[in-house]
Scaffold this motif. Structure first.
Motif, PDB file in Angstrom:
ATOM      1  N   LEU A  60       0.824  -1.205   0.000  1.00 47.51           N
ATOM      2  CA  LEU A  60       0.000   0.000   0.000  1.00 47.51           C
ATOM      3  C   LEU A  60       0.860   1.257   0.000  1.00 47.51           C
ATOM      4  O   LEU A  60       0.509   2.253  -0.638  1.00 47.51           O
ATOM      5  N   SER A  61       2.000   1.238   0.667  1.00 49.27           N
ATOM      6  CA  SER A  61       2.886   2.413   0.689  1.00 49.27           C
ATOM      7  C   SER A  61       3.320   2.801  -0.724  1.00 49.27           C
ATOM      8  O   SER A  61       3.397   3.988  -1.057  1.00 49.27           O
ATOM      9  N   VAL A  62       3.557   1.821  -1.591  1.00 53.87           N
ATOM     10  CA  VAL A  62       3.938   2.099  -2.980  1.00 53.87           C
ATOM     11  C   VAL A  62       2.719   2.562  -3.776  1.00 53.87           C
ATOM     12  O   VAL A  62       2.815   3.470  -4.603  1.00 53.87           O
ATOM     13  N   VAL A  63       1.557   1.965  -3.508  1.00 55.00           N
ATOM     14  CA  VAL A  63       0.321   2.397  -4.166  1.00 55.00           C
ATOM     15  C   VAL A  63       0.077   3.875  -3.874  1.00 55.00           C
ATOM     16  O   VAL A  63      -0.288   4.647  -4.767  1.00 55.00           O
ATOM     17  N   ARG A  64       0.306   4.301  -2.645  1.00 57.88           N
ATOM     18  CA  ARG A  64       0.115   5.712  -2.265  1.00 57.88           C
ATOM     19  C   ARG A  64       1.095   6.621  -3.021  1.00 57.88           C
ATOM     20  O   ARG A  64       0.739   7.734  -3.437  1.00 57.88           O
ATOM     21  N   GLN A  65       2.330   6.168  -3.224  1.00 60.65           N
ATOM     22  CA  GLN A  65       3.303   6.943  -4.010  1.00 60.65           C
ATOM     23  C   GLN A  65       2.827   7.071  -5.464  1.00 60.65           C
ATOM     24  O   GLN A  65       2.951   8.137  -6.074  1.00 60.65           O
ATOM     25  N   LEU A  66       2.308   5.974  -6.007  1.00 62.77           N
ATOM     26  CA  LEU A  66       1.780   6.002  -7.374  1.00 62.77           C
ATOM     27  C   LEU A  66       0.575   6.936  -7.475  1.00 62.77           C
ATOM     28  O   LEU A  66       0.420   7.651  -8.467  1.00 62.77           O
ATOM     29  N   GLU A  67      -0.266   6.942  -6.443  1.00 62.46           N
ATOM     30  CA  GLU A  67      -1.409   7.870  -6.415  1.00 62.46           C
ATOM     31  C   GLU A  67      -0.947   9.316  -6.496  1.00 62.46           C
ATOM     32  O   GLU A  67      -1.532  10.123  -7.214  1.00 62.46           O
ATOM     33  N   ALA A  68       0.105   9.649  -5.755  1.00 65.31           N
ATOM     34  CA  ALA A  68       0.619  11.015  -5.758  1.00 65.31           C
ATOM     35  C   ALA A  68       1.125  11.397  -7.147  1.00 65.31           C
ATOM     36  O   ALA A  68       0.887  12.523  -7.609  1.00 65.31           O
ATOM     37  N   LEU A  69       1.784  10.473  -7.834  1.00 64.84           N
ATOM     38  CA  LEU A  69       2.219  10.726  -9.208  1.00 64.84           C
ATOM     39  C   LEU A  69       1.020  10.891 -10.139  1.00 64.84           C
ATOM     40  O   LEU A  69       0.997  11.776 -10.997  1.00 64.84           O
ATOM     41  N   ARG A  70       0.033  10.024  -9.971  1.00 64.52           N
ATOM     42  CA  ARG A  70      -1.170  10.065 -10.816  1.00 64.52           C
ATOM     43  C   ARG A  70      -1.894  11.396 -10.697  1.00 64.52           C
ATOM     44  O   ARG A  70      -2.474  11.897 -11.659  1.00 64.52           O
ATOM     45  N   ASP A  71      -1.870  11.986  -9.532  1.00 65.05           N
ATOM     46  CA  ASP A  71      -2.623  13.210  -9.274  1.00 65.05           C
ATOM     47  C   ASP A  71      -1.935  14.475  -9.783  1.00 65.05           C
ATOM     48  O   ASP A  71      -2.461  15.567  -9.620  1.00 65.05           O
ATOM     49  N   GLN A  72      -0.770  14.325 -10.404  1.00 58.45           N
ATOM     50  CA  GLN A  72      -0.093  15.460 -11.028  1.00 58.45           C
ATOM     51  C   GLN A  72      -0.501  15.514 -12.499  1.00 58.45           C
ATOM     52  O   GLN A  72      -0.568  14.494 -13.162  1.00 58.45           O
ATOM     53  N   SER A  73      -0.732  16.699 -12.992  1.00 60.74           N
ATOM     54  CA  SER A  73      -1.225  16.861 -14.357  1.00 60.74           C
ATOM     55  C   SER A  73      -0.096  16.898 -15.381  1.00 60.74           C
ATOM     56  O   SER A  73       0.824  17.715 -15.271  1.00 60.74           O
ATOM     57  N   SER A  74      -0.175  16.024 -16.370  1.00 63.67           N
ATOM     58  CA  SER A  74       0.703  16.028 -17.550  1.00 63.67           C
ATOM     59  C   SER A  74       2.191  16.093 -17.241  1.00 63.67           C
ATOM     60  O   SER A  74       2.934  16.793 -17.920  1.00 63.67           O
ATOM     61  N   VAL A  75       2.634  15.379 -16.240  1.00 62.63           N
ATOM     62  CA  VAL A  75       4.050  15.349 -15.901  1.00 62.63           C
ATOM     63  C   VAL A  75       4.686  14.128 -16.570  1.00 62.63           C
ATOM     64  O   VAL A  75       4.364  12.994 -16.223  1.00 62.63           O
ATOM     65  N   PRO A  76       5.578  14.333 -17.564  1.00 59.97           N
ATOM     66  CA  PRO A  76       6.248  13.182 -18.165  1.00 59.97           C
ATOM     67  C   PRO A  76       7.131  12.474 -17.140  1.00 59.97           C
ATOM     68  O   PRO A  76       7.812  13.123 -16.337  1.00 59.97           O
ATOM     69  N   MET A  77       7.077  11.153 -17.160  1.00 63.39           N
ATOM     70  CA  MET A  77       7.843  10.338 -16.211  1.00 63.39           C
ATOM     71  C   MET A  77       8.692   9.348 -16.992  1.00 63.39           C
ATOM     72  O   MET A  77       8.325   8.935 -18.084  1.00 63.39           O
ATOM     73  N   GLU A  78       9.802   8.951 -16.399  1.00 59.61           N
ATOM     74  CA  GLU A  78      10.634   7.932 -17.016  1.00 59.61           C
ATOM     75  C   GLU A  78      10.194   6.560 -16.510  1.00 59.61           C
ATOM     76  O   GLU A  78      10.118   6.333 -15.299  1.00 59.61           O
TER      77      GLU A  78
END
Length: 124
Positions: A60-78
């Motif tokens: 769940l700790s990693v899921v929460r980190q992914l949620e935080a990334l998901r909630d950013q608008s149009s940020v390209p990620m590697e």
């Protein structure tokens, strides 16, 4: 496997890897009935859907980190896959970009509680 700064399990399955068609084609007919065919190579926009498919359990700790990334608008990620291939991606929001299902039902899940997850990206 890594997404931005988040380390992920190497066993995620890229379920639509071979569905990609790198050529875009349009077919039309002119007023005279002649075929108008246009083709071009897609520069970006490849779909990457990664799923646990029963083989990966994500805390769940990693899921929460992914949620935080998901909630950013149009940020390209590697995105770096286990085999070393690298892609610049954004979340594919045409459907749920991130889905998580607990392995076991818990009333008060802990950070180490395990989940099956699905992540949907599109290359940019």
């Amino acid at each position: 496997m890594r997404l931005a700064d988040i380390e992920l399990d190497d066993d995620f399955q890229w379920v639509n890897e071979f569905d990609h068609n790198p050529i875009q084609q349009t077919v039309e007919y002119s007023l005279t009935g002649a075929l108008l065919l246009q083709e071009g190579v897609k520069q970006q926009g490849r779909s990457i859907d990664l799923r646990s498919n029963g083989g990966v359990w994500t805390p769940l700790s990693v899921v929460r980190q992914l949620e935080a990334l998901r909630d950013q608008s149009s940020v390209p990620m590697e995105l770096v896959l286990a085999d070393g291939r690298e892609f610049k991606v954004v979340w594919d929001r045409s459907a749920a970009p991130l889905a998580a299902e607990p392995l076991e039902r818990e009333t008060y899940p802990k950070p180490e509680s395990l989940h099956f997850i699905e992540m949907r990206f599109i290359t940019v």
